[in-house]
Scaffold this active site. Structure first.
Site, PDB file in Angstrom:
ATOM      1  N   HIS A  95       0.821  -1.212   0.000  1.00  0.00           N
ATOM      2  CA  HIS A  95       0.000   0.000   0.000  1.00  0.00           C
ATOM      3  C   HIS A  95       0.844   1.247   0.000  1.00  0.00           C
ATOM      4  O   HIS A  95       0.552   2.217  -0.684  1.00  0.00           O
ATOM      5  CB  HIS A  95      -0.907   0.015   1.229  1.00  0.00           C
ATOM      6  CG  HIS A  95      -1.718  -1.204   1.327  1.00  0.00           C
ATOM      7  ND1 HIS A  95      -2.430  -1.550   2.435  1.00  0.00           N
ATOM      8  CD2 HIS A  95      -1.923  -2.182   0.433  1.00  0.00           C
ATOM      9  CE1 HIS A  95      -3.037  -2.687   2.211  1.00  0.00           C
ATOM     10  NE2 HIS A  95      -2.731  -3.094   1.009  1.00  0.00           N
TER      11      HIS A  95
ATOM     12  N   CYS B 298      -5.710   2.826 -22.130  1.00  0.00           N
ATOM     13  CA  CYS B 298      -5.274   3.302 -20.813  1.00  0.00           C
ATOM     14  C   CYS B 298      -4.185   2.437 -20.181  1.00  0.00           C
ATOM     15  O   CYS B 298      -3.897   2.573 -19.000  1.00  0.00           O
ATOM     16  CB  CYS B 298      -6.465   3.435 -19.866  1.00  0.00           C
ATOM     17  SG  CYS B 298      -7.277   1.870 -19.542  1.00  0.00           S
TER      18      CYS B 298
HETATM   19  C1  PEP Z   1      -4.512  -2.742 -18.087  1.00  0.00           C
HETATM   20  O1  PEP Z   1      -4.642  -3.936 -17.825  1.00  0.00           O
HETATM   21  O2  PEP Z   1      -3.950  -2.315 -19.112  1.00  0.00           O
HETATM   22  C2  PEP Z   1      -5.027  -1.717 -17.170  1.00  0.00           C
HETATM   23  C3  PEP Z   1      -5.005  -0.441 -17.502  1.00  0.00           C
HETATM   24  O3  PEP Z   1      -5.491  -2.121 -15.957  1.00  0.00           O
HETATM   25  P1  PEP Z   1      -4.570  -2.571 -14.742  1.00  0.00           P
HETATM   26  O4  PEP Z   1      -3.164  -2.175 -15.092  1.00  0.00           O
HETATM   27  O5  PEP Z   1      -5.110  -1.889 -13.553  1.00  0.00           O
HETATM   28  O6  PEP Z   1      -4.777  -4.053 -14.735  1.00  0.00           O
END
Ligand code: PEP
Ligand code: MG
Length: 755
Positions: free
Chosen positions: A367, A680
């Site tokens: 965390h 993203c």
């Molecule tokens: C991904 O998997 O690309 C994503 C943005 O989510 P996380 O990194 O939180 O799994």
């Protein structure tokens, strides 16, 4: 032969007198060796101090040749003295010459001595020197005498720590306490920080060593132990600790130790020998630390760590000091050094004065790491023994890129790093200047740059870095930094604050993505063979609808009267999205029935991060309001390369033909269906990779706030049309050039794209 002086208490009284005298450090050491020699009835008593160059130098002696002082020396590991320093353990030998480690130092004239007792001079588990007595006769020193020597060693350790001996050190040979240390750990949060050590839980320095009234000290100890036991019981019975979990195990271990007769007896014994209660705990703790440093079994080492922590708590109980440094007392360039700490504790310090964080523990998903990353604090974890090596105020450098720490760095290292920090600051200033410039390519293509976030502390970056919105709000982070499951009201409050802080900019919330490597300490961890492909994210949400429903309700209430944009992670089948959607719809009905306000508009989307969706794109795009490509997971499943496994990290290269074709398929399908698409994953935040995405047709990217500047600088110097015209044919079957990365680098260099 039994020592004929009256016990250790008398010795301690004499030591106290010597410590109080207004004399030089050399005179004090000279008096101490005379005192010990008399107390133990030894012909020789000598003090060796460890220098920064790993040499133990004779600092004072009674019995050996006086001219050997500051001349005779041994390396750590050499001779009996060197052995004691290396092993941090006493040696008690009736016939020292027969010991294989014996080394004869002619300059000292020690040839006639047979028996030998040496104890390490320890402070906080570190060896600072060695204290030795010798006799001509073959004798075994008594336990009392070993105790007396260890106590005297503590007194000398305090002299070293207080810097008293620096004045009599020879030029160019600093003491070990000031030795530069280069430690390697694990990079946890990017950036480089230069500053000064602030110990998160400062070692309480016990300066009052010698008791005036032994009975009083025994009572103080008893009362403090009782208070300690009660506080542990309180913690254990408080609702904050889940029935099972790491926290509880540690506390159970504490409780066991706090009731351990052997441990307490050792402390009582030290008090009977004339120490104050806190000095007695410190003495037992010091032995413990030395044992800990030698321990290689990770389980036992961990338990010894726990006991060490407990001793520290006990000292704090005794000295009435409960807290670490106050935020207002921090230096302007604080680097926090801790064994470990909670996320909330880091937040308590405030961001302004913290330049870095160094932990003995801490992993990429702890965390405190998550929060440090959100706050942009360079962090290195898993740095062995840093807490006992560092002293408050020491100069220190944290390299959060290489995972290295320089404690008391040499000037050239410090200069090199200072230059690096200046360079980074100049670049940051350049990026800041771009903040309000349009995010448009050279040929006029608008690119929306959003940021990824997960905590309230991320939100100020929206304005600072000039992001268009939050393209991915990872709601699980609030759950990960909490000590117990956040209730609906707490969730709602956080989402409200996030929406308020966004000040009208769009926020795309993602429903809980827990499971896999995202573990909640208060939720029973389930052992799974392949957690990334196991019971995580929406799968967990659909199987345990109570959890998902609560979160949906909190989001709907928080966004009442505004827009709610929400997406679901780890969707593998369109049907899963439909189930989640109907759950949201039921919640809306429920809220309306109870006259609660609901969001003005609701847009529901899906993260494309499981490859099976690539073959259901038309159906999916028919049902959703938007999609967002989670390239981190999509790539790991698409190419079967674990995103968290360092052994295959070289293979985690999404710039490959197959994956770029997959990404193009997604953006083309979304454009055909007129459904907005964002990307993203981490890919979006790296300039060369972001350039490739623009070339494929992506117009909306979401990334970590620190990447916004570099990506914007890149795209403002890019001719997107030209790139597409040259990139896309290379994705067609049969094109002779298949190394896309090389092509992209060549393109950027030929076209002066700022990478
Ligand atoms: C991904 O998997 O690309 C994503 C943005 O989510 P996380 O990194 O939180 O799994
Ligand atoms: Mg993901």
């Amino acid at each position: 032969m039994r020592s004929n002086l009256a016990g250790p208490r008398l010795l301690l009284r004499r030591l106290r007198e010597v410590m109080a005298e207004p004399i030089t450090a050399q005179e004090r050491l000279d008096k101490i060796v005379v005192l010990i020699a008399a107390n133990v009835v030894a012909e020789v008593c000598s003090v060796y101090i460890l220098r920064a160059d790993g040499v133990l130098e004779l600092y004072a002696t009674e019995g050996l040749k006086a001219e050997a002082v500051h001349q005779a020396s041994l390396r750590v590991g050499q001779g009996l003295v060197g052995l004691i320093a290396a092993e941090a353990r006493p040696l008690n030998l009736p016939n020292a010459r027969a010991h294989p480690g014996f080394a004869y130092l002619p300059e000292t004239g020690e040839e006639e001595y047979n028996s030998f007792l040496g104890v390490p001079i320890l402070r906080a588990g570190r060896t600072l020197g060695v204290l030795v007595v010798q006799n001509k006769s073959h004798r075994t020193y008594l336990e009392d005498e070993v105790e007396a020597m260890q106590t005297t060693a503590m007194v000398i350790a305090e002299m070293v720590a207080a810097g008293e001996l620096e004045a009599i050190a020879q030029k160019g040979t600093g003491l070990d306490l000031s030795r530069p240390i280069h430690a390697i750990g694990v990079a946890l949060s990017e950036g480089v920080g230069l500053g000064h050590v602030v110990l998160h839980e400062p070692r309480v320095v016990v300066t009052n060593l010698i008791a005036e009234d032994t009975d009083k000290e025994s009572h103080r100890l008893e009362a403090a132990i009782n208070r300690l036991r009660l506080s542990i019981d309180d913690l254990l019975s408080s609702g904050e600790i889940a029935a099972i979990g790491e926290h509880r195990d540690v506390l159970e271990a504490y409780r066991m130790f706090a009731n351990d007769r052997g441990w307490i007896r050792k402390i009582e014994e030290a008090i009977r020998n004339g120490l104050t209660a806190e000095a007695a705990v410190e003495k037992v703790q010091s032995d413990m630390r030395a044992r800990m440093l030698r321990q290689t079994d990770p389980y036992l080492r961990e338990r010894l760590h726990d006991l060490d922590d407990l001793a520290h708590r006990l000292i704090r109980e005794l000295m009435g000091r409960q807290h670490g440094p106050l935020a207002s007392e921090l230096p302007q360039d604080a680097i926090i050094v801790a064994r470990n700490m909670g996320a909330a504790e880091l937040l308590d310090y405030g961001r302004d004065r913290i330049r870095g964080l160094v932990l003995e523990e801490g992993g990429p998903t702890s965390h405190v790491t998550i929060v440090a990353r959100a706050l942009g604090i360079p962090t290195v974890g898993q740095v062995d023994d840093i807490v006992s090596l560092a002293d408050a105020g020491d100069a220190i450098i944290v390299d959060g890129e290489a995972g290295e720490v320089y404690l008391r760095p040499a000037t050239d290292v410090e200069n090199a790093y200072a230059e690096k920090v200046r360079f980074r600051a100049r670049r940051q200033a350049q990026y800041r200047r771009l903040r309000n410039k349009p995010s448009v390519t050279k040929d006029g293509v608008e690119i929306s740059l959003q940021m990824n976030a997960g905590l309230l502390v991320d939100l100020p970056h929206l304005a600072e870095a000039g992001a268009a919105g939050v393209g991915l709000f990872r709601t699980e982070l609030q759950f990960m930094v909490a000590s117990s499951f956040p209730r609906m009201r707490e969730q709602q409050a956080q989402y409200e604050q996030v929406l308020d802080a966004a000040d009208g900019k769009p926020i795309t919330f993602r429903s809980l993505d827990i499971g896999g490597d995202k573990v909640l300490p208060y939720l029973r961890a389930i052992q799974e063979e392949n957690p990334a492909m196991g019971w995580r994210a929406l799968r967990l949400g659909l199987d345990r609808p109570g959890l998902l429903r609560t979160q949906m309700r909190a989001l709907l209430k928080a966004a009442a009267g505004r827009e709610l944009k929400l997406m679901f992670p780890m969707v593998a089948e369109v049907d899963e999205f439909l189930k989640a959607k109907s759950l949201v719809e039921r919640e809306i009905k429920h809220l309306r029935r109870h006259n609660h306000a609901v969001p003005e508009t609701i847009r529901l989307g899906v993260m494309i991060e499981v490859p099976s969706l690539l073959f259901q794109l038309d159906e999916l795009l028919h049902h959703v309001d938007f999609v967002s490509v989670g390239s981190n997971d999509l790539f790991q499943f698409f190419c079967a390369v674990d995103r968290g496994n360092t052994r295959v990290s070289e293979r985690f290269d999404p710039i490959n033909l197959a994956f770029l074709r997959a990404l193009k398929t997604i953006v083309d399908a979304a454009n055909r269906a007129h459904i907005p698409v964002t990307l993203c994953g981490e890919l979006a935040g790296r300039p060369l990779e972001a350039m490739a995405l623009i070339g494929l047709g992506y117009r909306d990217l979401s990334m970590s706030p620190a990447s916004l500047g570099p990506v914007k600088a890149m795209l403002r110097s890019l001719d997107a049309g030209r790139l597409s015209a040259r990139l896309l044919p290379r994705l067609e079957p049969g094109h002779p050039e298949t190394n896309i990365r090389e092509f992209l680098l060549r393109f950027a260099s030929d076209m002066d794209v700022a990478l």
